[in-house]
Design a protein around this motif. Sequence first.
Motif, PDB file in Angstrom:
ATOM      1  N   UNK A  23       0.823  -1.212   0.000  1.00 31.68           N
ATOM      2  CA  UNK A  23       0.000   0.000   0.000  1.00 31.68           C
ATOM      3  C   UNK A  23       0.861   1.269   0.000  1.00 31.68           C
ATOM      4  N   UNK A  24       2.020   1.216   0.629  1.00 31.85           N
ATOM      5  CA  UNK A  24       2.895   2.390   0.658  1.00 31.85           C
ATOM      6  C   UNK A  24       3.416   2.708  -0.740  1.00 31.85           C
ATOM      7  N   UNK A  25       3.832   1.685  -1.455  1.00 32.04           N
ATOM      8  CA  UNK A  25       4.367   1.903  -2.799  1.00 32.04           C
ATOM      9  C   UNK A  25       3.257   2.244  -3.791  1.00 32.04           C
TER      10      UNK A  25
ATOM     11  N   UNK B 273       6.609   9.129 -13.943  1.00 33.36           N
ATOM     12  CA  UNK B 273       5.901   8.073 -13.207  1.00 33.36           C
ATOM     13  C   UNK B 273       6.378   6.701 -13.653  1.00 33.36           C
ATOM     14  N   UNK B 274       6.671   6.531 -14.937  1.00 27.58           N
ATOM     15  CA  UNK B 274       7.158   5.245 -15.441  1.00 27.58           C
ATOM     16  C   UNK B 274       8.517   4.903 -14.831  1.00 27.58           C
ATOM     17  N   UNK B 275       9.416   5.865 -14.770  1.00 20.86           N
ATOM     18  CA  UNK B 275      10.737   5.603 -14.193  1.00 20.86           C
ATOM     19  C   UNK B 275      10.642   5.294 -12.701  1.00 20.86           C
ATOM     20  N   UNK B 276       9.744   5.952 -11.993  1.00 18.32           N
ATOM     21  CA  UNK B 276       9.517   5.625 -10.589  1.00 18.32           C
ATOM     22  C   UNK B 276       8.914   4.227 -10.455  1.00 18.32           C
ATOM     23  N   UNK B 277       8.035   3.866 -11.379  1.00 19.28           N
ATOM     24  CA  UNK B 277       7.467   2.521 -11.395  1.00 19.28           C
ATOM     25  C   UNK B 277       8.575   1.474 -11.502  1.00 19.28           C
ATOM     26  N   UNK B 278       9.551   1.713 -12.373  1.00 15.53           N
ATOM     27  CA  UNK B 278      10.669   0.780 -12.509  1.00 15.53           C
ATOM     28  C   UNK B 278      11.472   0.677 -11.208  1.00 15.53           C
TER      29      UNK B 278
ATOM     30  N   UNK C 198      10.300   1.242  -8.186  1.00 17.18           N
ATOM     31  CA  UNK C 198       9.450   0.531  -7.228  1.00 17.18           C
ATOM     32  C   UNK C 198       9.504  -0.970  -7.482  1.00 17.18           C
ATOM     33  N   UNK C 199       9.555  -1.376  -8.733  1.00 17.70           N
ATOM     34  CA  UNK C 199       9.686  -2.801  -9.049  1.00 17.70           C
ATOM     35  C   UNK C 199      11.012  -3.354  -8.531  1.00 17.70           C
ATOM     36  N   UNK C 200      12.081  -2.560  -8.614  1.00 16.42           N
ATOM     37  CA  UNK C 200      13.372  -2.978  -8.058  1.00 16.42           C
ATOM     38  C   UNK C 200      13.296  -3.124  -6.542  1.00 16.42           C
ATOM     39  N   UNK C 201      12.635  -2.187  -5.888  1.00 14.09           N
ATOM     40  CA  UNK C 201      12.487  -2.249  -4.428  1.00 14.09           C
ATOM     41  C   UNK C 201      11.720  -3.511  -4.036  1.00 14.09           C
ATOM     42  N   UNK C 202      10.616  -3.784  -4.725  1.00 12.35           N
ATOM     43  CA  UNK C 202       9.821  -4.980  -4.429  1.00 12.35           C
ATOM     44  C   UNK C 202      10.643  -6.242  -4.681  1.00 12.35           C
ATOM     45  N   UNK C 203      11.433  -6.250  -5.738  1.00  8.11           N
ATOM     46  CA  UNK C 203      12.298  -7.388  -6.039  1.00  8.11           C
ATOM     47  C   UNK C 203      13.307  -7.594  -4.917  1.00  8.11           C
ATOM     48  N   UNK C 204      13.905  -6.506  -4.450  1.00  9.34           N
ATOM     49  CA  UNK C 204      14.891  -6.592  -3.368  1.00  9.34           C
ATOM     50  C   UNK C 204      14.253  -7.085  -2.075  1.00  9.34           C
ATOM     51  N   UNK C 205      12.991  -6.723  -1.851  1.00  7.05           N
ATOM     52  CA  UNK C 205      12.268  -7.187  -0.666  1.00  7.05           C
ATOM     53  C   UNK C 205      11.826  -8.643  -0.795  1.00  7.05           C
ATOM     54  N   UNK C 206      11.951  -9.192  -2.008  1.00  2.00           N
ATOM     55  CA  UNK C 206      11.530 -10.569  -2.244  1.00  2.00           C
ATOM     56  C   UNK C 206      10.028 -10.720  -2.344  1.00  2.00           C
TER      57      UNK C 206
END
Length: 96
Positions: A51-53, A69-74, A76-84
């Motif tokens: 919900x935060x992202x 917004x697209x570059x931030x989306x990318x 955010x996807x990296x952050x989610x990937x790093x969080x597993x």
Amino acid sequence: MTKTFDMEVFLSGVLTGSHSTRERHLRQAKDIQKAITERWARGNPWTWQQKHLNWILKHHLSKRAESTRYYYFLTICLIADRLGKEWNFEHKIANT
């Protein structure tokens, strides 16, 4: 005195690409971290929820250009990937 979470160390395992791309992801991740910290007092990405992202994408960046917004989306996807996490985020490309 609280120490700020080091976003560069956190993302170091998932950052790839050119130097400028890595720097952009780091700059945007720090901006995301600052916004979430100000709104929810959660500066550590390990405490973030989907919900935060989603809030970043839908509200915090709502007045920014589609390309931004697209570059931030990318990022955010990296952050989610790093969080597993296998979180899905909505990102609509304009004029499609």
